[in-house]
Design a protein around this motif. Structure first.
Motif, PDB file in Angstrom:
ATOM      1  N   TYR A   1       1.124  -1.078  -0.039  1.00 31.06           N
ATOM      2  CA  TYR A   1      -0.241   0.106  -0.026  1.00 31.06           C
ATOM      3  C   TYR A   1       0.858   1.300   0.078  1.00 31.06           C
ATOM      4  O   TYR A   1       2.140   1.154   0.124  1.00 31.06           O
ATOM      5  N   ASN A   2       0.316   2.451  -0.138  1.00 31.75           N
ATOM      6  CA  ASN A   2       1.177   3.673  -0.287  1.00 31.75           C
ATOM      7  C   ASN A   2       1.495   4.019   1.136  1.00 31.75           C
ATOM      8  O   ASN A   2       0.515   4.469   1.807  1.00 31.75           O
ATOM      9  N   PHE A   3       2.780   3.834   1.612  1.00 34.45           N
ATOM     10  CA  PHE A   3       3.015   4.111   2.694  1.00 34.45           C
ATOM     11  C   PHE A   3       4.028   5.389   2.718  1.00 34.45           C
ATOM     12  O   PHE A   3       5.077   5.785   2.236  1.00 34.45           O
ATOM     13  N   HIS A   4       3.296   6.638   3.595  1.00 34.52           N
ATOM     14  CA  HIS A   4       4.048   8.003   3.579  1.00 34.52           C
ATOM     15  C   HIS A   4       4.448   8.409   4.839  1.00 34.52           C
ATOM     16  O   HIS A   4       3.819   8.087   5.958  1.00 34.52           O
ATOM     17  N   PHE A   5       5.736   8.769   4.859  1.00 34.96           N
ATOM     18  CA  PHE A   5       6.472   8.866   6.319  1.00 34.96           C
ATOM     19  C   PHE A   5       7.269   9.948   6.117  1.00 34.96           C
ATOM     20  O   PHE A   5       7.702  10.636   5.200  1.00 34.96           O
ATOM     21  N   THR A   6       7.840  10.580   7.074  1.00 31.95           N
ATOM     22  CA  THR A   6       8.662  11.561   7.333  1.00 31.95           C
ATOM     23  C   THR A   6       9.950  10.895   7.655  1.00 31.95           C
ATOM     24  O   THR A   6      10.293   9.755   8.466  1.00 31.95           O
ATOM     25  N   ASN A   7      11.063  11.320   6.915  1.00 33.66           N
ATOM     26  CA  ASN A   7      12.463  10.641   6.847  1.00 33.66           C
ATOM     27  C   ASN A   7      13.169  10.964   8.434  1.00 33.66           C
ATOM     28  O   ASN A   7      12.863  11.975   8.844  1.00 33.66           O
ATOM     29  N   ASP A   8      13.595   9.711   8.553  1.00 37.82           N
ATOM     30  CA  ASP A   8      14.385   9.913  10.025  1.00 37.82           C
ATOM     31  C   ASP A   8      15.932  10.079   9.629  1.00 37.82           C
ATOM     32  O   ASP A   8      16.145  10.323   8.180  1.00 37.82           O
ATOM     33  N   VAL A   9      16.728  10.496  10.494  1.00 37.43           N
ATOM     34  CA  VAL A   9      18.018  10.634  10.187  1.00 37.43           C
ATOM     35  C   VAL A   9      18.801   9.857   9.223  1.00 37.43           C
ATOM     36  O   VAL A   9      19.358  10.310   8.454  1.00 37.43           O
ATOM     37  N   GLY A  10      18.764   8.545   9.733  1.00 42.52           N
ATOM     38  CA  GLY A  10      19.326   7.389   8.704  1.00 42.52           C
ATOM     39  C   GLY A  10      18.869   7.401   7.100  1.00 42.52           C
ATOM     40  O   GLY A  10      19.663   7.415   6.556  1.00 42.52           O
ATOM     41  N   ILE A  11      17.708   7.405   7.105  1.00 42.95           N
ATOM     42  CA  ILE A  11      16.995   7.672   5.804  1.00 42.95           C
ATOM     43  C   ILE A  11      17.251   8.911   5.096  1.00 42.95           C
ATOM     44  O   ILE A  11      17.675   8.598   3.652  1.00 42.95           O
ATOM     45  N   TYR A  12      17.299   9.987   5.805  1.00 48.73           N
ATOM     46  CA  TYR A  12      17.851  11.125   5.137  1.00 48.73           C
ATOM     47  C   TYR A  12      19.338  11.334   4.479  1.00 48.73           C
ATOM     48  O   TYR A  12      19.423  11.424   3.308  1.00 48.73           O
ATOM     49  N   GLN A  13      20.129  10.717   5.604  1.00 50.51           N
ATOM     50  CA  GLN A  13      21.540  10.564   5.005  1.00 50.51           C
ATOM     51  C   GLN A  13      21.868   9.462   3.813  1.00 50.51           C
ATOM     52  O   GLN A  13      22.554   9.861   3.029  1.00 50.51           O
ATOM     53  N   ILE A  14      20.963   8.740   3.668  1.00 49.73           N
ATOM     54  CA  ILE A  14      21.170   7.499   2.668  1.00 49.73           C
ATOM     55  C   ILE A  14      20.720   8.159   1.442  1.00 49.73           C
ATOM     56  O   ILE A  14      21.401   7.867   0.210  1.00 49.73           O
ATOM     57  N   LEU A  15      19.511   8.871   1.627  1.00 47.75           N
ATOM     58  CA  LEU A  15      19.005   9.537   0.324  1.00 47.75           C
ATOM     59  C   LEU A  15      19.989  10.626  -0.416  1.00 47.75           C
ATOM     60  O   LEU A  15      20.143  10.790  -1.308  1.00 47.75           O
TER      61      LEU A  15
END
Length: 303
Positions: free
Chosen positions: A134-148
Motif C-alpha cells: 500500500y502507499n506508505f507515507h512517512f517522514t524521513n528519519d536521520v538514517g534515511i535522510y543521510q542515505i538519500l
C-alpha cells in the motif's frame, strides 16, 4: 536535502512541468523531477516499486484508495508498481521550482534483501518480512535522510564503481524503510495486534505505562524472551532500540502536555516517566532541537 552540483551541470531543462532527469544503473533508476509553474492533475506512473521523496516545494498527491494529502520536503512515499499518481503543484514558480526524486527499484533486488532479512533478522512470532503493498507515507528519519543524500551524490557521480556503491546503499535503504513501516504499524495498531503478536503487546504496554518505570529487563520478561533476544528482535523489527522507542513515545506525550501553559516542566517530565529534569531536557532537546521550557514558552506566545 540538496541536489549535487553535478546534477545542475548536466541536466537539461526542457519542460516547465515535471522536467525529468534520469540516471539508470543495474538495479535502480533515479529520476529527478522539477516543476517551474503551477499545474494540476499531472499523471505519473512507474512499472516498478518506487520511493518518492520531496526535495523542495509542495505537491498535493491524489492516490488510489488514499485521501489527498500534502507532500512536503523531508517526507517520502513508497508506491507499488503501476500505481497511478495524480499530482497538483499549487506553489511552483519559475524561480522557486518544486523538486522531487523518484527511485524505481528492481523487484528482484527487493526480493533478495527480503530473503536476507528473513534469514538473518527473523521477526517475532514467525512472521516474515515482505514489501508493503500500500502507499506508505512517512517522514524521513536521520538514517534515511543521510542515505538519500548519499544516493543523490552516487547516481550523479561519474565513478566506475558506482553500481556497487549504489547496490550497498539500496540494501540499507530498503531495510530502514521496512523497519520504519513496521514501527508505524506497531504504533498505530498495537491494540488490535497485541493479542497475537508479542512486540505489539509490548508496544501497547509501553504506551499505556509511560508514566511508570520501563526497563528492557522487565519488558523482555513480559514478552517471554531473554533480554538479549528481546533487544535484538525489537531493534531488528522497529529499527531502534527499546529505550529509544520509549523515549520517543515519552517525548510525544511531553509535546502534548506542554500545550497546557498551566503545566510546570516538573509535572510534565514526571507524568512522562522521566526520573530527572536534566535527562528529560537532554532527550527532549535531542528530538526537538529546543529545550522543553523554551518550547512551551513559544507555544504560549503564539497562542
Amino acid at each position: 536535502m540538496n541536489l549535487p552540483n553535478e546534477f545542475y551541470r548536466n541536466r537539461k531543462l526542457e519542460n516547465l512541468v515535471e522536467n525529468q532527469t534520469s540516471y539508470t544503473l543495474n538495479n535502480a533508476a533515479l529520476h529527478i523531477f522539477e516543476t517551474h509553474e503551477q499545474a494540476e492533475r499531472v499523471l505519473l506512473q512507474f512499472d516498478k516499486p518506487v520511493l518518492a521523496s520531496m526535495l523542495k516545494g509542495k505537491k498535493i498527491m491524489h492516490l488510489r484508495e488514499k485521501q489527498s494529502f500534502n507532500f512536503l520536503p523531508g517526507e517520502s512515499l513508497i508506491l507499488p508498481s503501476d500505481e497511478l499518481m495524480c499530482i497538483d503543484f499549487p506553489e511552483a514558480q519559475a524561480n522557486n521550482p518544486t523538486q522531487c526524486l523518484a527511485m524505481a527499484i528492481d523487484e528482484d533486488k527487493i526480493d533478495k534483501v527480503l530473503e536476507h532479512m528473513n534469514e538473518l533478522m527473523p521477526k517475532a512470532d514467525a512472521g516474515e518480512w515482505s514489501l508493503m503493498d500500500y502507499n506508505f507515507h512517512f517522514t524521513n528519519d536521520v538514517g534515511i535522510y543521510q542515505i538519500l543524500q548519499r544516493l543523490l551524490f552516487l547516481f550523479t557521480e561519474n565513478h566506475p564503481s558506482k553500481d556497487l556503491f549504489v547496490d550497498n546503499m539500496l540494501e540499507e535503504l530498503i531495510i530502514r524503510i521496512l523497519q520504519t513501516n513496521s514501527r508505524k504499524i506497531y504504533t498505530e495498531q498495537s491494540f488490535n495486534l497485541s493479542s497475537s503478536n508479542r512486540l505489539a503487546f509490548i508496544v501497547e504496554h509501553i504506551r499505556n505505562n509511560l508514566h511508570n518505570s520501563l526497563s528492557v529487563k522487565n519488558l523482555s520478561k513480559k514478552a517471554c524472551m531473554s533480554e538479549s533476544n528481546f533487544y535484538r528482535v525489537f531493534k531488528n523489527e522497529l529499527g531502534i532500540s527499546p529505550t529509544d522507542f520509549i523515549n520517543n513515545e515519552r517525548i510525544k506525550l511531553a509535546v502534548s502536555l506542554l500545550q497546557n501553559p498551566n503545566k510546570s516542566i516538573k509535572q510534565v517530565y514526571q507524568e512522562c516517566g522521566f526520573e530527572s529534569r536534566s535527562y528529560f531536557n537532554r532527550v527532549f532537546k535531542s528530538r526537538k532541537k529546543v529545550a522543553p521550557g523554551d518550547y512551551q514558552s513559544k507555544l504560549n506566545v503564539s497562542a
